[in-house]
Design a protein around this motif. Sequence first.
Motif, PDB file in Angstrom:
ATOM      1  N   ASN A 211      17.921 -45.066  -1.578  1.00  0.00           N
ATOM      2  CA  ASN A 211      16.771 -44.457  -0.907  1.00  0.00           C
ATOM      3  C   ASN A 211      17.095 -43.027  -0.468  1.00  0.00           C
ATOM      4  O   ASN A 211      16.262 -42.126  -0.568  1.00  0.00           O
ATOM      5  N   SER A 239      14.108 -40.512 -12.313  1.00  0.00           N
ATOM      6  CA  SER A 239      13.610 -41.710 -13.001  1.00  0.00           C
ATOM      7  C   SER A 239      14.637 -42.837 -12.980  1.00  0.00           C
ATOM      8  O   SER A 239      14.288 -44.006 -12.804  1.00  0.00           O
ATOM      9  N   GLN A 242      14.616 -44.318  -9.486  1.00  0.00           N
ATOM     10  CA  GLN A 242      13.416 -45.137  -9.302  1.00  0.00           C
ATOM     11  C   GLN A 242      13.560 -46.483 -10.002  1.00  0.00           C
ATOM     12  O   GLN A 242      13.211 -47.535  -9.441  1.00  0.00           O
ATOM     13  N   GLY A 246      13.795 -50.514  -8.601  1.00  0.00           N
ATOM     14  CA  GLY A 246      12.793 -51.498  -9.012  1.00  0.00           C
ATOM     15  C   GLY A 246      11.416 -50.922  -9.264  1.00  0.00           C
ATOM     16  O   GLY A 246      10.476 -51.652  -9.601  1.00  0.00           O
ATOM     17  N   ASP A 247      11.262 -49.608  -9.113  1.00  0.00           N
ATOM     18  CA  ASP A 247       9.969 -48.959  -9.337  1.00  0.00           C
ATOM     19  C   ASP A 247       9.895 -48.478 -10.787  1.00  0.00           C
ATOM     20  O   ASP A 247       9.983 -47.280 -11.067  1.00  0.00           O
ATOM     21  N   LYS A 248       9.703 -49.413 -11.713  1.00  0.00           N
ATOM     22  CA  LYS A 248       9.721 -49.054 -13.130  1.00  0.00           C
ATOM     23  C   LYS A 248       8.484 -48.238 -13.523  1.00  0.00           C
ATOM     24  O   LYS A 248       8.563 -47.363 -14.386  1.00  0.00           O
ATOM     25  N   LYS A 249       7.353 -48.515 -12.876  1.00  0.00           N
ATOM     26  CA  LYS A 249       6.149 -47.756 -13.173  1.00  0.00           C
ATOM     27  C   LYS A 249       6.359 -46.278 -12.818  1.00  0.00           C
ATOM     28  O   LYS A 249       6.051 -45.377 -13.613  1.00  0.00           O
ATOM     29  N   GLY A 250       6.886 -46.040 -11.616  1.00  0.00           N
ATOM     30  CA  GLY A 250       7.168 -44.670 -11.212  1.00  0.00           C
ATOM     31  C   GLY A 250       8.235 -44.038 -12.088  1.00  0.00           C
ATOM     32  O   GLY A 250       8.168 -42.844 -12.410  1.00  0.00           O
ATOM     33  N   TRP A 281      11.990 -49.712 -19.967  1.00  0.00           N
ATOM     34  CA  TRP A 281      11.267 -50.004 -18.717  1.00  0.00           C
ATOM     35  C   TRP A 281       9.846 -50.505 -18.972  1.00  0.00           C
ATOM     36  O   TRP A 281       9.205 -51.062 -18.082  1.00  0.00           O
TER      37      TRP A 281
END
Length: 283
Positions: A211, A239, A242, A246-250, A281
């Motif tokens: 973070n 990327s 991210q 766990g933020d694969k969309k981002g 991803w």
Amino acid sequence: MRKVIVILAVMLANFFVEAQVKTPQASPAAKVEQVVGLTNIQIDYSRPSAKGRTVYGDLVPFGKNWRTGANANTTISFSENVKVCGKDLAKGKYALYTTPKADSWDIIFYTDTNNWGLPEVWDEVKVALRVTVKPETLSKSVESFSIFLNNLSNDSGVLELSWERTIVSVPFTVPTQEAAMKSIEKTLAGPSAGDYFAAAQYFYQTNGDLNKALSWVNSAVSLSPKDKDVPYWYLRLKSLIQAKLGDKKGAIQTAKLSLEGAIKEGNADYEKMNKDSIAEWSK
């Protein structure tokens, strides 16, 4: 028998390597290192001795260029731009040559430092600076040629050449206030984009607080020059962080931006890495 001969040859070779004769140099090497204000100055030279000889006007002829010492080039280097006798001299390393005369000396800063003594062919284009100073007579004779940096302050100093009964003083100034203000302004302005990127990259590579790493790489992105594209390697790192969070969309959205930058700059490696990551991803 042949084996014995080989062994003896090796032993003799080792003996001659270890038995090299060491004798003192006639003109021993010397080094002067000095910080003046915020400028690092280093001088490397060899120190011939008078040994009862008349030096200037005889051993060192008047009116001719002199290597200013013995053996290889005497060199002087400055970490910052300086002024010598009020004239500009760019930071860097120079051969220090002189032209002694009875009533004046030319001090020459020469850009080619790879000569043994004087250059075989003198090139005036390589003279970065030439200044003229007055020699002074010493009350006591100096046996070995000496170079010192004296009369130091935060902003200035004096380069002194002394030998026999002669001393030559070359005043110089250093940009201490300018360098200090740059340092102050940089520190008060806070970390740069590169600083934030390096911190984020370190945390990502060492499994640190992701973070924090994401916060730092976002700061790197936001501090990037507004008139230029955000560096695609910044976006690549973002990327990856991210995705690891766990933020694969981002991560996919950021990787697409990195991909655009890599294609625009013609970096095939980053283009492939981003395409591979997007495919992974997206599963």
